[in-house]
Motif scaffolding. Structure first.
Motif, PDB file in Angstrom:
ATOM      1  N   HIS A  17      -4.733   3.502  -3.551  1.00 15.90           N
ATOM      2  CA  HIS A  17      -3.767   2.409  -3.488  1.00 15.90           C
ATOM      3  C   HIS A  17      -4.436   1.040  -3.606  1.00 15.90           C
ATOM      4  O   HIS A  17      -3.865   0.116  -4.165  1.00 15.90           O
ATOM      5  CB  HIS A  17      -2.919   2.496  -2.213  1.00 15.90           C
ATOM      6  CG  HIS A  17      -3.700   2.357  -0.953  1.00 15.90           C
ATOM      7  ND1 HIS A  17      -4.294   3.435  -0.346  1.00 15.90           N
ATOM      8  CD2 HIS A  17      -3.990   1.278  -0.196  1.00 15.90           C
ATOM      9  CE1 HIS A  17      -4.919   3.022   0.749  1.00 15.90           C
ATOM     10  NE2 HIS A  17      -4.753   1.725   0.853  1.00 15.90           N
TER      11      HIS A  17
ATOM     12  N   ARG B 212      -3.277  -1.638  -6.303  1.00 15.91           N
ATOM     13  CA  ARG B 212      -2.803  -2.937  -5.817  1.00 15.91           C
ATOM     14  C   ARG B 212      -3.596  -4.068  -6.473  1.00 15.91           C
ATOM     15  O   ARG B 212      -3.037  -5.049  -6.960  1.00 15.91           O
ATOM     16  CB  ARG B 212      -2.942  -2.989  -4.288  1.00 15.91           C
ATOM     17  CG  ARG B 212      -2.394  -4.264  -3.666  1.00 15.91           C
ATOM     18  CD  ARG B 212      -2.713  -4.369  -2.184  1.00 15.91           C
ATOM     19  NE  ARG B 212      -4.151  -4.507  -2.010  1.00 15.91           N
ATOM     20  CZ  ARG B 212      -4.888  -3.788  -1.183  1.00 15.91           C
ATOM     21  NH1 ARG B 212      -4.332  -2.851  -0.434  1.00 15.91           N
ATOM     22  NH2 ARG B 212      -6.183  -3.993  -1.091  1.00 15.91           N
TER      23      ARG B 212
ATOM     24  N   ASN C  34       0.824  -1.214   0.000  1.00 17.00           N
ATOM     25  CA  ASN C  34       0.000   0.000   0.000  1.00 17.00           C
ATOM     26  C   ASN C  34       0.856   1.261   0.000  1.00 17.00           C
ATOM     27  O   ASN C  34       0.580   2.210  -0.728  1.00 17.00           O
ATOM     28  CB  ASN C  34      -0.941   0.019   1.204  1.00 17.00           C
ATOM     29  CG  ASN C  34      -2.062  -0.984   1.068  1.00 17.00           C
ATOM     30  OD1 ASN C  34      -2.332  -1.493  -0.015  1.00 17.00           O
ATOM     31  ND2 ASN C  34      -2.713  -1.288   2.174  1.00 17.00           N
TER      32      ASN C  34
ATOM     33  N   VAL D 217       2.524   1.631  -3.579  1.00 20.23           N
ATOM     34  CA  VAL D 217       1.624   2.043  -4.655  1.00 20.23           C
ATOM     35  C   VAL D 217       0.970   3.394  -4.366  1.00 20.23           C
ATOM     36  O   VAL D 217       0.658   4.140  -5.295  1.00 20.23           O
ATOM     37  CB  VAL D 217       0.571   0.963  -5.007  1.00 20.23           C
ATOM     38  CG1 VAL D 217       1.249  -0.299  -5.503  1.00 20.23           C
ATOM     39  CG2 VAL D 217      -0.346   0.668  -3.844  1.00 20.23           C
ATOM     40  N   ALA D 218       0.810   3.757  -3.093  1.00 17.72           N
ATOM     41  CA  ALA D 218       0.250   5.072  -2.757  1.00 17.72           C
ATOM     42  C   ALA D 218       1.197   6.193  -3.184  1.00 17.72           C
ATOM     43  O   ALA D 218       0.758   7.310  -3.417  1.00 17.72           O
ATOM     44  CB  ALA D 218      -0.042   5.168  -1.262  1.00 17.72           C
TER      45      ALA D 218
END
Length: 188
Positions: free
Chosen positions: A154, A158, A144, A147-148
């Motif tokens: 996120h 994901r 998280n 990808v955030a």
């Protein structure tokens, strides 16, 4: 820089200031020289030079009487608005087509939107998958956070990485399953 791209653009939006900046781009000049060359009253030239200097477009030379154009300020502003021309390769593009797609969907290293078209989405996801080391296990929080850094949603990003086969998941543990390998990277 303390200036913003908007301030720089506003400073150049006036035709007389733009003419002054254009003249300075060809070489340093004093306010008097600019006034004579552009047929603008000296008082107005000085006012314009102050505005251009405040925006970082014009800089006062060491002699404190001539100004020069600072092209670096414009380059910086352009980079803030969008990636540099070669950003696709910096984002790991392998071809001109991939570079164009990455330039379209990334701004300042962040994903602006997840492409709807699957072929474009896979190119974007492939770039993001590079952030995960092959052979390493990640808990959901680590995924998280990674990808955030690219996209505010996120969970959707994901899920897209898993759905497209770039990440595998089992009981809250993730690992990289697809995407390009960096052949220069040390093996884990």
């Amino acid at each position: 820089m303390s200036e913003t791209p908007d301030e720089i653009l506003r400073a150049l939006a006036d035709p007389e200031r733009l003419a002054i900046a254009g003249t300075l781009s060809r070489g340093s000049a004093s306010a008097r020289t600019l006034s004579e060359a552009l047929e603008i009253p000296i008082k107005r030239v000085r006012t314009h030079l102050n505005r251009l200097a405040a925006a970082g477009v014009a800089r006062l030379d060491e002699d404190r009487s001539t100004y020069h154009f600072d092209a670096g300020t414009l380059r910086w502003a352009a980079e803030q608005v969008g990636p540099a021309r070669d950003a696709g390769m910096a984002l790991a593009a392998a071809s001109d087509e991939e570079e164009a797609i990455l330039r379209t969907f990334f701004r300042n290293g962040r994903l602006t939107e997840l492409p709807v078209k699957r072929s474009k989405r896979r190119i974007v996801l492939e770039r993001i998958a590079i952030e995960f080391e092959p052979g390493r296990r990640y808990d959901e929080n680590e995924v998280n956070v990674t990808v955030a850094g690219f996209f505010p949603d996120h969970a959707a990003l994901r899920r897209a990485l898993v759905d497209e086969g770039f990440l595998e998941r089992d009981h809250g543990v993730y690992w990289r399953a697809g995407g390009p390998l960096d052949v220069d990277a040390p093996m884990p």
